[in-house]
Design a protein around this motif. Structure first.
Motif, short mmCIF file in Angstrom:
data_model
loop_
_atom_site.label_atom_id
_atom_site.label_comp_id
_atom_site.label_asym_id
_atom_site.label_seq_id
_atom_site.Cartn_x
_atom_site.Cartn_y
_atom_site.Cartn_z
N LEU A 12 -32.59 27.81 3.34
CA LEU A 12 -33.79 28.08 4.14
C LEU A 12 -33.97 27.03 5.23
O LEU A 12 -34.37 27.36 6.35
CB LEU A 12 -35.02 28.11 3.23
N ARG A 13 -33.67 25.81 4.92
CA ARG A 13 -33.76 24.73 5.90
C ARG A 13 -32.78 24.96 7.04
O ARG A 13 -33.10 24.79 8.22
CB ARG A 13 -33.50 23.38 5.21
N LYS A 14 -31.58 25.38 6.68
CA LYS A 14 -30.56 25.67 7.69
C LYS A 14 -31.02 26.81 8.59
O LYS A 14 -30.89 26.73 9.82
CB LYS A 14 -29.24 26.02 7.00
N GLN A 15 -31.57 27.87 8.00
CA GLN A 15 -32.07 28.99 8.79
C GLN A 15 -33.22 28.54 9.69
O GLN A 15 -33.30 28.94 10.86
CB GLN A 15 -32.53 30.13 7.88
N SER A 16 -34.11 27.72 9.14
CA SER A 16 -35.24 27.21 9.91
C SER A 16 -34.74 26.38 11.09
O SER A 16 -35.25 26.51 12.21
CB SER A 16 -36.14 26.38 9.01
N ASP A 17 -33.76 25.52 10.84
CA ASP A 17 -33.20 24.71 11.92
C ASP A 17 -32.57 25.58 13.00
O ASP A 17 -32.71 25.31 14.19
CB ASP A 17 -32.17 23.72 11.37
N GLN A 18 -31.86 26.65 12.57
CA GLN A 18 -31.25 27.54 13.54
C GLN A 18 -32.31 28.26 14.38
O GLN A 18 -32.15 28.42 15.59
CB GLN A 18 -30.36 28.57 12.84
N LYS A 19 -33.41 28.66 13.73
CA LYS A 19 -34.49 29.30 14.47
C LYS A 19 -35.10 28.33 15.46
O LYS A 19 -35.44 28.71 16.58
CB LYS A 19 -35.57 29.82 13.52
N MET A 20 -35.29 27.08 15.04
CA MET A 20 -35.85 26.07 15.93
C MET A 20 -34.94 25.85 17.13
O MET A 20 -35.41 25.77 18.27
CB MET A 20 -36.06 24.75 15.18
N ILE A 21 -33.65 25.74 16.89
CA ILE A 21 -32.69 25.54 17.99
C ILE A 21 -32.71 26.74 18.92
O ILE A 21 -32.74 26.58 20.15
CB ILE A 21 -31.27 25.28 17.42
N HIS A 22 -32.74 27.94 18.35
CA HIS A 22 -32.79 29.16 19.16
C HIS A 22 -34.08 29.18 19.99
O HIS A 22 -34.06 29.51 21.17
CB HIS A 22 -32.70 30.40 18.27
N GLY A 23 -35.21 28.83 19.35
CA GLY A 23 -36.49 28.79 20.07
C GLY A 23 -36.48 27.77 21.18
O GLY A 23 -36.97 28.03 22.28
N GLU A 24 -35.93 26.59 20.90
CA GLU A 24 -35.86 25.55 21.93
C GLU A 24 -34.99 26.01 23.10
O GLU A 24 -35.34 25.80 24.26
CB GLU A 24 -35.30 24.25 21.34
N LEU A 79 -32.57 23.72 -10.98
CA LEU A 79 -32.81 22.80 -9.87
C LEU A 79 -31.73 22.91 -8.80
O LEU A 79 -32.02 22.86 -7.60
CB LEU A 79 -32.91 21.36 -10.38
N MET A 80 -30.48 23.04 -9.23
CA MET A 80 -29.39 23.18 -8.26
C MET A 80 -29.52 24.50 -7.49
O MET A 80 -29.30 24.53 -6.27
CB MET A 80 -28.03 23.12 -8.97
N THR A 81 -29.91 25.57 -8.18
CA THR A 81 -30.12 26.86 -7.51
C THR A 81 -31.25 26.74 -6.50
O THR A 81 -31.14 27.21 -5.36
CB THR A 81 -30.45 27.95 -8.55
N GLN A 82 -32.35 26.11 -6.91
CA GLN A 82 -33.48 25.92 -6.01
C GLN A 82 -33.09 25.03 -4.83
O GLN A 82 -33.46 25.30 -3.69
CB GLN A 82 -34.65 25.31 -6.78
N TYR A 83 -32.33 23.99 -5.10
CA TYR A 83 -31.86 23.10 -4.04
C TYR A 83 -31.01 23.86 -3.03
O TYR A 83 -31.19 23.72 -1.82
CB TYR A 83 -31.07 21.93 -4.63
N GLU A 84 -30.09 24.68 -3.52
CA GLU A 84 -29.23 25.45 -2.63
C GLU A 84 -30.05 26.45 -1.80
O GLU A 84 -29.80 26.63 -0.60
CB GLU A 84 -28.14 26.19 -3.42
N ARG A 85 -31.03 27.07 -2.45
CA ARG A 85 -31.88 28.03 -1.75
C ARG A 85 -32.68 27.31 -0.66
O ARG A 85 -32.76 27.78 0.47
CB ARG A 85 -32.81 28.72 -2.74
N GLU A 86 -33.28 26.16 -0.99
CA GLU A 86 -34.04 25.41 0.00
C GLU A 86 -33.14 24.88 1.11
O GLU A 86 -33.54 24.82 2.27
CB GLU A 86 -34.79 24.26 -0.69
N LYS A 87 -31.94 24.49 0.74
CA LYS A 87 -30.98 24.03 1.75
C LYS A 87 -30.66 25.16 2.73
O LYS A 87 -30.61 24.95 3.94
CB LYS A 87 -29.72 23.55 1.03
#
Length: 175
Positions: free
Chosen positions: A61-73, A51-59
């Motif tokens: 991915l979320r960070k990368q997604s946020d960066q892509k959103m900021i870059h797109g904006e 669960l911790m590994t999955q949490y870190e991976r999702e965290k």
């Protein structure tokens, strides 16, 4: 027999034996339960690690997604600014062309004895006539006029499908 002042006989041992057996069975059950809990704890630790590994991976991915959103904006905001600049430039060009058109339509007064901005006598206007189409073209490209479906132009043949044309001429008319 006597042990340190106590008298232990066979009846006493018969009464204690079920208690000792029950105690040993309870101890055995406690060991089994303890072992089962240890196994369950190990399984829970593995689940927790997953669960911790999955949490870190999702965290991540979320960070990368946020960066892509900021870059797109940022990209779209810059594109919006660029388009606003283009709109401003086009509006300025439109205003300039409207001013030129207005000036072109007004008599300028420096044409001598004429009232027209193009040097035409009063009461006359110049018009452009535009004509176009497909089909017959006889621009006297050849000397002979062969009458077939193609025209010779300096060694090149113009087929019927290539005979689209546009003609523009100026006509002076009285108003």
């Amino acid at each position: 027999r006597r042990v340190h002042g106590a008298n232990y006989n066979e009846d006493c041992i018969k009464r204690l034996m079920p208690l000792v057996v029950a105690l040993l069975e309870g101890l055995d059950q406690s060991v089994v339960d303890s072992h089962e809990r240890d196994v369950e704890i190990e399984l829970l630790k593995e689940d927790n690690e997953q669960l911790m590994t999955q949490y870190e991976r999702e965290k991540q991915l979320r960070k990368q997604s946020d960066q892509k959103m900021i870059h797109g904006e940022d990209h779209y905001e810059q594109e919006k600014v660029d388009l606003q600049g283009t709109i401003t430039e086009l509006q300025s060009g439109t205003r300039q062309l409207e001013a030129k058109l207005k000036n072109y339509g007004e008599p300028s007064g420096h044409h001598g004895d004429t009232d027209s901005p193009l040097g035409l006598p009063p009461g006359f206007v110049n018009s452009l006539v535009v004509s176009g189409g497909e089909g017959y073209i006889d621009f006297r490209l050849t000397a002979g006029g062969s009458g077939d479906d193609s025209l010779a132009t300096g060694g090149t043949r113009i087929e019927r499908s290539d005979r689209s044309h546009l003609i523009v001429w100026q006509v002076t008319t009285k108003t």
